[in-house]
Design a protein around this motif. Sequence first.
Motif, short mmCIF file in Angstrom:
data_model
loop_
_atom_site.label_atom_id
_atom_site.label_comp_id
_atom_site.label_asym_id
_atom_site.label_seq_id
_atom_site.Cartn_x
_atom_site.Cartn_y
_atom_site.Cartn_z
N SER A 102 57.42 25.44 -6.83
CA SER A 102 58.78 24.91 -6.73
C SER A 102 58.81 23.48 -7.25
O SER A 102 57.79 22.79 -7.28
CB SER A 102 59.28 24.95 -5.29
N THR A 103 60.00 23.04 -7.65
CA THR A 103 60.18 21.67 -8.11
C THR A 103 61.46 21.10 -7.54
O THR A 103 62.48 21.79 -7.46
CB THR A 103 60.21 21.60 -9.65
N THR A 104 61.41 19.84 -7.12
CA THR A 104 62.59 19.14 -6.64
C THR A 104 62.39 17.64 -6.81
O THR A 104 61.27 17.16 -6.95
CB THR A 104 62.90 19.45 -5.17
N MET A 105 63.49 16.92 -6.77
CA MET A 105 63.44 15.46 -6.73
C MET A 105 64.45 14.92 -5.71
O MET A 105 64.68 13.73 -5.63
CB MET A 105 63.78 14.87 -8.10
N THR A 106 65.04 15.82 -4.90
CA THR A 106 66.18 15.42 -4.09
C THR A 106 65.96 15.50 -2.58
O THR A 106 66.89 15.23 -1.82
CB THR A 106 67.42 16.25 -4.46
N GLY A 107 64.78 15.87 -2.15
CA GLY A 107 64.51 15.92 -0.71
C GLY A 107 63.07 16.24 -0.44
O GLY A 107 62.33 16.70 -1.32
N VAL A 108 62.65 15.98 0.79
CA VAL A 108 61.27 16.25 1.19
C VAL A 108 61.27 16.93 2.54
O VAL A 108 62.20 16.79 3.33
CB VAL A 108 60.44 14.95 1.27
N GLY A 109 60.21 17.68 2.80
CA GLY A 109 60.10 18.32 4.10
C GLY A 109 58.94 19.29 4.15
O GLY A 109 58.47 19.79 3.13
N ILE A 110 58.45 19.52 5.36
CA ILE A 110 57.42 20.51 5.63
C ILE A 110 57.92 21.35 6.80
O ILE A 110 58.34 20.79 7.81
CB ILE A 110 56.08 19.85 5.99
N PRO A 111 57.91 22.70 6.69
CA PRO A 111 57.33 23.47 5.60
C PRO A 111 58.15 23.37 4.31
O PRO A 111 59.37 23.21 4.36
CB PRO A 111 57.34 24.90 6.13
N THR A 112 57.45 23.44 3.18
CA THR A 112 58.12 23.45 1.89
C THR A 112 58.78 24.80 1.66
O THR A 112 58.55 25.76 2.41
CB THR A 112 57.11 23.18 0.77
N VAL A 113 59.58 24.88 0.59
CA VAL A 113 60.25 26.14 0.30
C VAL A 113 59.25 27.27 0.04
O VAL A 113 59.42 28.37 0.59
CB VAL A 113 61.22 25.98 -0.89
N PRO A 114 58.20 27.08 -0.78
CA PRO A 114 57.23 28.18 -0.95
C PRO A 114 56.61 28.63 0.36
O PRO A 114 56.43 29.84 0.59
CB PRO A 114 56.18 27.56 -1.88
N HIS A 115 56.30 27.68 1.27
CA HIS A 115 55.71 28.07 2.55
C HIS A 115 56.72 28.79 3.43
O HIS A 115 56.38 29.73 4.15
CB HIS A 115 55.18 26.83 3.27
N LYS A 116 57.96 28.36 3.37
CA LYS A 116 59.00 28.97 4.20
C LYS A 116 59.23 30.44 3.82
O LYS A 116 59.59 31.26 4.68
CB LYS A 116 60.30 28.18 4.03
N LEU A 117 59.02 30.77 2.54
CA LEU A 117 59.24 32.15 2.09
C LEU A 117 58.21 33.12 2.66
O LEU A 117 58.45 34.34 2.70
CB LEU A 117 59.20 32.21 0.57
N LEU A 118 57.07 32.62 3.08
CA LEU A 118 55.96 33.50 3.47
C LEU A 118 56.32 34.42 4.62
O LEU A 118 55.83 35.56 4.70
CB LEU A 118 54.72 32.67 3.84
N SER A 119 57.18 33.96 5.51
CA SER A 119 57.51 34.77 6.68
C SER A 119 58.53 35.85 6.38
O SER A 119 58.81 36.70 7.23
CB SER A 119 58.04 33.87 7.81
N HIS A 120 59.07 35.87 5.16
CA HIS A 120 60.12 36.83 4.81
C HIS A 120 59.63 37.96 3.90
O HIS A 120 60.35 38.93 3.68
CB HIS A 120 61.29 36.12 4.13
N PHE A 121 58.43 37.82 3.36
CA PHE A 121 57.93 38.81 2.40
C PHE A 121 56.46 39.12 2.70
O PHE A 121 55.73 38.29 3.24
CB PHE A 121 58.05 38.29 0.97
#
Length: 344
Positions: A102-121
């Motif tokens: 993933s790529t962004t320049m507008t915000g930060v956070g953990i879990p990241t978007v790639p990590h957050k997807l893990l629980s859905h697939f």
Amino acid sequence: MSKILQIVTKHPENRLHNDDFKVKLKEWWQEKGYSGRVFDRYMPLTGVEYRHTCYPIETMREQSQTFTQKNKTFNEVVHKLSLEAVLELDLLVPEDVCMITSTTMTGVGIPTVPHKLLSHFDFPDSVIKIPMFGLACNGGTHVIQIADEFLKANPTKVVICLTNDLVSMNLNPEDSSLTTVFGITIFGDGVSAILIAGDDYSSRLPAWKVLKHASYILPYTEDYITLEGTSAGLLYNVESTKLQELPKAADALLPKVEEFIKGHDIDHWICHPGGKVVLENTASGLNLPDGALDSSFEMFKYFGNMSATSVIKTLEYDFKKDGKLVMISYGPGFQVDLCLLEKI
């Protein structure tokens, strides 16, 4: 090499027309003692008519005051929209995924978007997660380049690429600088999910094959695009006058593009909409045929500059076209990214 199988883009539900946005911007600035006439002069010239934003216009000013509020909104919205986009990748087979980037320049956070997807697939335990920060506007082409290189070693697998720039997070209505005016009047919000497969991945549907890619740094341009962390948020600074001149600098860019496409007949062009003038100067500086960037202008008109998502939105719009296509992105460095695609 690799092939782009599918693209899905998503946007926040708030959609603003430029005229309504201009009225509010003038009100905010005049309350702070600034002249609102700059928006009367500048906004009709931008070429943007609509954009999506994370905040409704009624509460936008109040919710754009602090980094804490902006970053909280960023994480809520980007996770929601990214999940929705990936869920609509109907060609996705989760067990075939070897990487999520993933790529962004507008915000930060953990879990990241790639990590957050893990629980859905039901992804493999070996899936690689690569969240990236700071690629900015050229992130759309750059994630394709990264996926292409990774899939050379995994030709039977697929990669999910995400662009997660919500550029309204850079809104700072209290700042009277030219950069703020430039950003407010052209930026919009959007995310994308791109499904890219290795050469040996079985798929009979039409796809865009990545033939080659390249990145060029133009000398003495490091300060043209910068990002500064402040109490009001991650503020994007653009030397807009300098940027608008860059595509016309044929001595710097034209020879590189000509060498990049040498031996190929190009049917379509996509360029990141850094602004209407940037698009116009790209077309003239690269001697492109009349109408070559019509799709880029169209997406810019109805969605604004969505940073990394813009070129991906335009490729989604042009996905059913045939032939060979060049994608151009501009970003920090000052960097020019190129991708050459062919429909298969």
